[in-house]
Design an enzyme around this catalytic site. Structure first.
Site, mmCIF file in Angstrom:
data_model
loop_
_atom_site.group_PDB
_atom_site.id
_atom_site.type_symbol
_atom_site.label_atom_id
_atom_site.label_comp_id
_atom_site.label_asym_id
_atom_site.label_seq_id
_atom_site.Cartn_x
_atom_site.Cartn_y
_atom_site.Cartn_z
ATOM 1 N N ALA A 98 0.826 -1.207 0.000
ATOM 2 C CA ALA A 98 0.000 0.000 0.000
ATOM 3 C C ALA A 98 0.864 1.261 0.000
ATOM 4 O O ALA A 98 0.522 2.257 0.623
ATOM 5 C CB ALA A 98 -0.915 -0.010 1.217
ATOM 6 N N ARG B 206 -2.880 8.796 -10.536
ATOM 7 C CA ARG B 206 -4.019 8.986 -11.448
ATOM 8 C C ARG B 206 -5.333 9.285 -10.716
ATOM 9 O O ARG B 206 -6.334 9.615 -11.344
ATOM 10 C CB ARG B 206 -4.171 7.763 -12.356
ATOM 11 C CG ARG B 206 -3.105 7.742 -13.446
ATOM 12 C CD ARG B 206 -3.380 6.663 -14.458
ATOM 13 N NE ARG B 206 -2.996 5.348 -13.973
ATOM 14 C CZ ARG B 206 -3.516 4.202 -14.428
ATOM 15 N NH1 ARG B 206 -4.460 4.216 -15.345
ATOM 16 N NH2 ARG B 206 -3.100 3.049 -13.946
ATOM 17 N N LYS C 225 -30.478 11.133 16.947
ATOM 18 C CA LYS C 225 -29.034 10.972 17.155
ATOM 19 C C LYS C 225 -28.751 10.620 18.607
ATOM 20 O O LYS C 225 -29.335 11.245 19.490
ATOM 21 C CB LYS C 225 -28.306 12.272 16.810
ATOM 22 C CG LYS C 225 -26.793 12.161 16.951
ATOM 23 C CD LYS C 225 -26.139 13.440 17.440
ATOM 24 C CE LYS C 225 -26.328 13.627 18.928
ATOM 25 N NZ LYS C 225 -25.497 14.730 19.485
ATOM 26 N N ALA D 214 -45.537 16.354 16.594
ATOM 27 C CA ALA D 214 -44.881 16.955 15.433
ATOM 28 C C ALA D 214 -44.073 18.177 15.841
ATOM 29 O O ALA D 214 -44.509 18.986 16.658
ATOM 30 C CB ALA D 214 -45.927 17.341 14.392
HETATM 31 C C1 UD1 Z 1 1.509 -5.231 -10.915
HETATM 32 C C2 UD1 Z 1 2.200 -6.513 -11.399
HETATM 33 C C3 UD1 Z 1 1.483 -7.006 -12.655
HETATM 34 C C4 UD1 Z 1 0.034 -7.236 -12.379
HETATM 35 C C5 UD1 Z 1 -0.616 -5.962 -11.808
HETATM 36 C C6 UD1 Z 1 -1.996 -6.266 -11.359
HETATM 37 C C7 UD1 Z 1 4.539 -6.362 -10.789
HETATM 38 C C8 UD1 Z 1 5.914 -6.066 -11.256
HETATM 39 N N1 UD1 Z 1 3.585 -6.236 -11.680
HETATM 40 O O1 UD1 Z 1 1.742 -4.250 -11.909
HETATM 41 O O2 UD1 Z 1 2.076 -8.220 -13.119
HETATM 42 O O3 UD1 Z 1 -0.638 -7.632 -13.565
HETATM 43 O O4 UD1 Z 1 0.131 -5.482 -10.691
HETATM 44 O O5 UD1 Z 1 -2.653 -5.080 -10.963
HETATM 45 O O6 UD1 Z 1 4.363 -6.741 -9.654
HETATM 46 N N2 UD1 Z 1 3.544 -0.948 -4.649
HETATM 47 C C9 UD1 Z 1 4.275 -0.626 -3.519
HETATM 48 N N3 UD1 Z 1 5.559 -0.272 -3.645
HETATM 49 C C10 UD1 Z 1 6.197 -0.249 -4.849
HETATM 50 C C11 UD1 Z 1 5.444 -0.569 -6.005
HETATM 51 C C12 UD1 Z 1 4.133 -0.925 -5.862
HETATM 52 O O7 UD1 Z 1 3.744 -0.656 -2.412
HETATM 53 O O8 UD1 Z 1 7.378 0.067 -4.867
HETATM 54 C C13 UD1 Z 1 2.148 -1.321 -4.500
HETATM 55 C C14 UD1 Z 1 1.211 -0.322 -5.174
HETATM 56 O O9 UD1 Z 1 0.796 0.667 -4.272
HETATM 57 C C15 UD1 Z 1 0.061 -1.230 -5.601
HETATM 58 C C16 UD1 Z 1 0.727 -2.569 -5.856
HETATM 59 O O10 UD1 Z 1 1.947 -2.553 -5.161
HETATM 60 O O11 UD1 Z 1 -0.894 -1.415 -4.568
HETATM 61 C C17 UD1 Z 1 0.974 -2.827 -7.325
HETATM 62 O O12 UD1 Z 1 1.809 -1.838 -7.848
HETATM 63 P P1 UD1 Z 1 1.574 -1.209 -9.273
HETATM 64 O O13 UD1 Z 1 2.577 -0.169 -9.493
HETATM 65 O O14 UD1 Z 1 0.140 -0.850 -9.450
HETATM 66 O O15 UD1 Z 1 1.930 -2.464 -10.206
HETATM 67 P P2 UD1 Z 1 1.453 -2.677 -11.676
HETATM 68 O O16 UD1 Z 1 2.360 -1.971 -12.588
HETATM 69 O O17 UD1 Z 1 0.011 -2.437 -11.810
#
Ligand code: UD1
Ligand code: MG
Length: 447
Positions: free
Chosen positions: A9, A15, A334, A363
């Site tokens: 997280a 975005r 409340k 009322a």
């Molecule tokens: C990732 C997967 C991809 C998969 C997709 C599904 C990898 C390399 N790729 O890609 O194969 O299809 O999710 O949605 O794992 N996060 C961190 N720290 C970081 C990077 C990410 O906590 O350094 C967390 C993000 O907040 C998110 C999750 O990991 O909750 C996924 O990261 P995101 O950057 O969305 O990965 P995708 O490129 O979507």
């Protein structure tokens, strides 16, 4: 076997165009992160680790508010999903068992699906990945597999055109024995199109070390992630659609289901009727045979058997309705307990109060509970009759079987069985209305 949950997280979620970290945006009044934690909690994990980064303090507060035992670790730089998981290592020191990785922005993985992954681990798979058939594979990682035997995962950015044609995609949920997971992560490099440490690389690394890797699949709807406000709205719609179905399957009547909004924790008993355009905030329980009529808004309240609420009622936190209570149109309640069979049917505010059994609140009655600094309580006894438009200036007590005259401003306690008159005495002036009107009309003629 013990389970540890790792929820990623740390991402910003740029975005979303938000000052709030993405995982704290809410679906059905619970943060996305809490939905992910609730899904994972179904595995009864021995430890839960949240990897926070952007907005880490707020994320930590939300995570520990939901589960005080959750450990929140920080990933100060977002170097990729493998790097994120690596941050959980210290928090899992001494842990023996399986680790399962979830994403904080993916709220709808079902407990059954996670169980299936644990099942695959029990059947001997070294690494288990949750995959799905994507309608539009787009930016998802592709699973290179034969049947359920997984060879490797290739990220879209790094994929050949042949690999891009694969529709079996990576959800991101991964399960492996914790020590093996961290060993594999140690071997992950960042020599790829994104320059990131990909968690997905552990599959190829496991296979190279002659470990087995399996894919468990689930419907795409479960893997729905949230990246934009449009995704958030779609996630809300998906949640609501499921909640409405579940409510009906469990024996509630929804006369216009598509207009009812549930919270993540709304509880409805059997034979409850929910009329159109009812909105549930968090923390609502409706017991059996109660009816919530149209256009009512409820949060943090308990409605007992056989109550009728609405139309156009508002129940706020701490509203506790005993059996057979009636709350009517434009009534707000409340932090008040309303005992069995009492009625508050029209245009009233009842706050910080106790209303006795079978009392009738006329009322326009208002409990004047706030003096601008403090809140004060109003107590009304059983079988009391509060005349229309009574102002109950709290703190004040109206006894059992007492009566207040309409239009009274009640500032002193009313003993049991007494009639309280707190208004100016009426005076009639004979003929004065006609004389006054004649004078006014004459004045208009003269203009
Ligand atoms: C990732 C997967 C991809 C998969 C997709 C599904 C990898 C390399 N790729 O890609 O194969 O299809 O999710 O949605 O794992 N996060 C961190 N720290 C970081 C990077 C990410 O906590 O350094 C967390 C993000 O907040 C998110 C999750 O990991 O909750 C996924 O990261 P995101 O950057 O969305 O990965 P995708 O490129 O979507
Ligand atoms: Mg993503």
């Amino acid at each position: 076997m013990s389970i540890a949950l790792i929820v990623l997280a740390a991402g910003q979620g740029s975005r979303m165009q938000s000052d709030r970290p993405k995982v704290l945006h809410e679906v059905a009044h619970a943060p996305l992160l809490v939905h992910a934690m609730m899904a994972g909690a179904s595995l009864d994990p021995e430890r839960t680790v949240i990897v926070a980064g952007h907005g880490g303090d707020a994320v930590e507060a939300a995570a520990t508010a939901h589960d005080p035992d959750a450990v929140v670790v920080r990933q100060t730089e977002q170097l990729g999903t493998a790097h994120a998981v690596a941050q959980a290592r210290a928090a899992l020191a001494g842990f023996e068992g399986d680790a399962i990785v979830l994403y904080g922005d993916t709220p709808f993985i079902r407990p059954e699906t996670l169980q299936a992954m644990i099942g695959a681990r029990r059947d001997g798979a070294g690494v288990v990945v949750l995959g799905f058939e994507a309608a539009e594979p787009g930016r998802y990682g592709r699973l290179v597999a034969e049947g359920d035997r997984l060879e490797r995962i290739v990220e879209a950015k790094d994929a050949t055109s042949e690999e891009l044609a694969i529709t079996l995609c990576n959800s991101g949920v991964v399960c492996a024995e914790a020590s093996i997971l961290f060993d594999l992560i140690d071997q992950v490099g960042s020599d790829n199109a994104a320059g990131e440490y990909y968690l997905t690389d552990i599959v190829g690394l496991a296979r190279a070390a002659r470990m087995s890797a399996r894919v468990v699949t689930c419907p795409e709807a479960e893997t729905m992630g949230v990246n934009t406000r449009m995704d958030l709205a779609a996630a809300e719609a998906a949640f609501q659609a499921r909640a409405r179905l579940a409510a009906m399957e469990n024996g509630a009547t929804l006369t216009a289901p598509e207009t009812v909004q549930f919270a993540h924790d709304t509880h409805l008993g059997r034979d409850v009727v929910i009329e159109p355009h009812v909105v549930f905030g968090p923390g609502v329980t409706i017991e059996s045979d109660a009816t919530i009529r149209a256009f009512s808004h409820l949060e943090g309240c308990h409605v007992s058997e056989g109550c009728v609420v609405g139309p156009y009622s508002r129940l706020r936190p701490g509203a506790e309705l005993d059996r057979g209570v009636r709350i009517g149109n434009f009534v707000e309640v409340k932090a008040a307990t309303v005992h069995e069979g009492a009625k508050i049917n029209h245009l009233s505010y009842v706050g910080d109060a106790e209303i006795g059994a079978r009392a009738n609140i006329g009322a326009g009655t208002i409990t004047c509970n706030y003096d601008g600094v403090f809140k004060h309580r109003t107590a009304i006894g059983a079988d009391a009759f509060i005349g229309s438009n009574t102002m109950l200036v709290a703190p004040v007590t109206v006894g059992a079987e007492a009566l207040t005259a309409s239009g009274s401003v009640v500032t002193e306690d009313v003993p049991d069985g007494a009639l309280a008159l707190g208004r100016a005495k009426q005076v009639n002036k004979a003929g004065l209305a006609r004389r006054l009107m004649a004078k006014l009309r004459a004045a208009k003629e003269a203009r």
